[in-house]
Design an enzyme around this catalytic site. Structure first.
Site, PDB file in Angstrom:
ATOM      1  N   PRO A  93      61.600 -43.645  52.998  1.00 19.22           N
ATOM      2  CA  PRO A  93      61.624 -42.245  52.550  1.00 19.22           C
ATOM      3  C   PRO A  93      62.767 -41.972  51.592  1.00 19.22           C
ATOM      4  CG  PRO A  93      61.157 -42.352  54.880  1.00 19.22           C
ATOM      5  CD  PRO A  93      61.504 -43.750  54.453  1.00 19.22           C
ATOM      6  N   CYS A  94      62.504 -41.107  50.617  1.00 21.87           N
ATOM      7  CA  CYS A  94      63.401 -40.980  49.471  1.00 21.87           C
ATOM      8  C   CYS A  94      64.573 -40.045  49.697  1.00 21.87           C
ATOM      9  CB  CYS A  94      62.611 -40.508  48.253  1.00 21.87           C
ATOM     10  SG  CYS A  94      61.741 -38.950  48.523  1.00 21.87           S
ATOM     11  N   GLN A  95      64.665 -39.363  50.836  1.00 22.65           N
ATOM     12  CA  GLN A  95      65.758 -38.410  51.005  1.00 22.65           C
ATOM     13  C   GLN A  95      67.007 -39.044  51.587  1.00 22.65           C
ATOM     14  OE1 GLN A  95      63.019 -38.571  52.843  1.00 22.65           O
ATOM     15  NE2 GLN A  95      63.228 -37.652  54.859  1.00 22.65           N
ATOM     16  N   TYR A  97      69.249 -41.918  50.809  1.00 23.19           N
ATOM     17  CA  TYR A  97      69.838 -43.036  50.091  1.00 23.19           C
ATOM     18  C   TYR A  97      71.264 -43.356  50.515  1.00 23.19           C
ATOM     19  CZ  TYR A  97      66.077 -41.951  46.859  1.00 23.19           C
ATOM     20  OH  TYR A  97      64.866 -41.696  46.293  1.00 23.19           O
TER      21      TYR A  97
END
Length: 426
Positions: A93-95, A97
């Site tokens: 998931p991209c949230q 990092y």
């Protein structure tokens, strides 16, 4: 280190699928066989923290079975529960990092909402000599330029941590439609090869321009127009994650140093803009549409609703009030194609694609004088999934799952080249 030879003697590449969704990586990889070798998913994990219902995991189990599937927070899974494997894949998931904090912290690195990238890091680190030889990851392309105040910092953290763990890394931003697939879905794909593998040795020995043009796995799977050496930028990344978090690219934060294609080895990275060079057949939206006689009435837009759709799709300037300051301001947006052309690849599917309510972003097509939305099975085909793969939940949820999915055809092409390279190295 996980042994290529042991795995291939058994004619299988042992693979785990993290953040599995409804199984896009698995579908793409399990289609492939090369010289009697094939990928085998030996463990998978899918858990949605925001909801009690676990629709993606349920679909995964319906299609592939519950054996060796985990539906729990990956951060709570002990390393001994994860089998040794040759290849780790996942669309994390991209949230989540970053952010690295003081090394006094018990984990050393923490993230904002669940540290999901750092769970991949944890597995690689805790597996030690049994860490996988290969990684194949997917994410939104803004990963290369996030966050806004330190462009590229999050990707720099990934590269630095993988370098410290002994991996060389290739990456490429790929728009699936530029390589003949039916959807304009642009994502960044990441491949990593552990020291001691044939692919790691190839990157170590080859010229940077040759890796990007021809020798790299991305160049072979997704050809590009030839680059010249002066088009390639290069720099180094340190191993101090706290320093990267606090100061990476603060001075030149308007632009990311990481372009659409690149690779990193021994802390040095090379990167360039690229253009696709594809000469095969193309698929368009019209190629995935079902026969109109099989479309239920609920997907057609009646005359009373058409005006709302037209307004939302059109250009407009609206007055809005700022929630933070209370000041009024004007918000403008341009027009979108309405209806969507069926003679081009579809736009990117979004998670809000389902449901009958008018929307600026949902696809609408015009067939035989009628306007209609896309059916779930058509959304599946745009992602190159098997028809009715998500059957078993509501149509709205099926659309949501496809909005979160990847284009299977990209994984299939990467998997084909990877399995050939692994075979060539034995």
């Amino acid at each position: 280190m996980s042994s290529d030879f042991d795995s291939l003697e058994k004619k299988r590449i042992k693979t785990i699928e993290l953040f599995a969704g409804v199984g896009g990586f698995r579908i793409g990889l399990e289609k492939i066989e090369h010289n009697n070798k094939k990928y085998e998913i030996v463990w998978s994990n899918q858990w949605e923290p925001a909801t009690k219902a676990q629709h993606a995991s349920d679909i995964y189990c319906m299609r592939f079975g519950k054996l060796n599937h985990s539906n729990q927070d990956i951060s709570t899974v002990h390393i001994d529960e994860i089998p040794n494997h040759d290849l780790l894949v996942g669309g994390f998931p991209c949230q989540d990092y970053s952010v690295a904090t003081s090394l006094k912290n018990s984990a050393g690195i923490v993230g904002k909402k669940g540290v999901l990238w750092w769970q991949i890091h944890r597995i690689l680190e805790q597996k030690k000599e049994n860490a996988p030889s290969y990684l194949m990851l997917e994410n939104v392309d803004r990963l290369l330029k996030s966050p806004a105040k330190q462009r590229g910092r999050d990707f720099a953290l990934m590269l630095s941590s993988l370098n410290s763990l002994g991996y060389a890394v290739e990456w490429r931003v790929i728009d699936a439609s530029e390589y003949g697939m039916p959807q304009r879905r642009k994502r960044v794909y990441i491949l990593a090869y552990k020291i001691g593998t044939e692919l790691h040795s190839e990157i170590l020995q080859a010229k940077p321009v040759d890796i990007l043009n021809a020798n790299g796995l991305f160049a072979q799977a997704f050809p590009i127009r030839t680059l010249q050496e002066n088009e390639i930028l290069q720099d180094t990344i340190g191993n101090d994650l706290v320093k990267i978090t606090n100061s990476f690219n603060k001075e030149f934060s308007k632009n990311t140093p990481f372009l659409e294609a690149g690779f990193m080895i021994d802390g040095k990275y090379y990167t360039s803009k690229v253009r696709a060079d594809y000469k095969g057949d193309f698929m368009y939206l019209k190629n995935v549409l079902v026969a109109e006689e099989n479309v239920p009435n609920e997907f057609y837009i009646n005359e009373s609703e058409l005006q709302k759709w037209t307004f939302l799709k059109g250009s407009k300037t609206l007055e809005r009030v700022s929630k933070s300051t209370g000041h009024m301001y004007k918000y403008s947006e341009g027009s979108m194609s309405f209806p969507d052309s069926i003679d081009k690849p579809a736009r990117t599917i979004i998670t809000g694609e389902g449901g009958a309510s008018p929307s600026r972003f949902k696809h609408v097509i015009h067939i035989n004088g009628k306007y209609r939305r896309l059916m779930p099975v058509e959304l599946e085909k745009l992602n190159m999934f098997p028809e009715n793969h998500t059957l078993g939940v509501t149509d709205t949820k099926r659309a949501f799952l496809m909005g979160n999915a990847l284009v299977v055809g990209v994984i299939e092409k990467l998997g084909e080249k990877l399995i050939q390279k692994i075979g060539d190295g034995l």
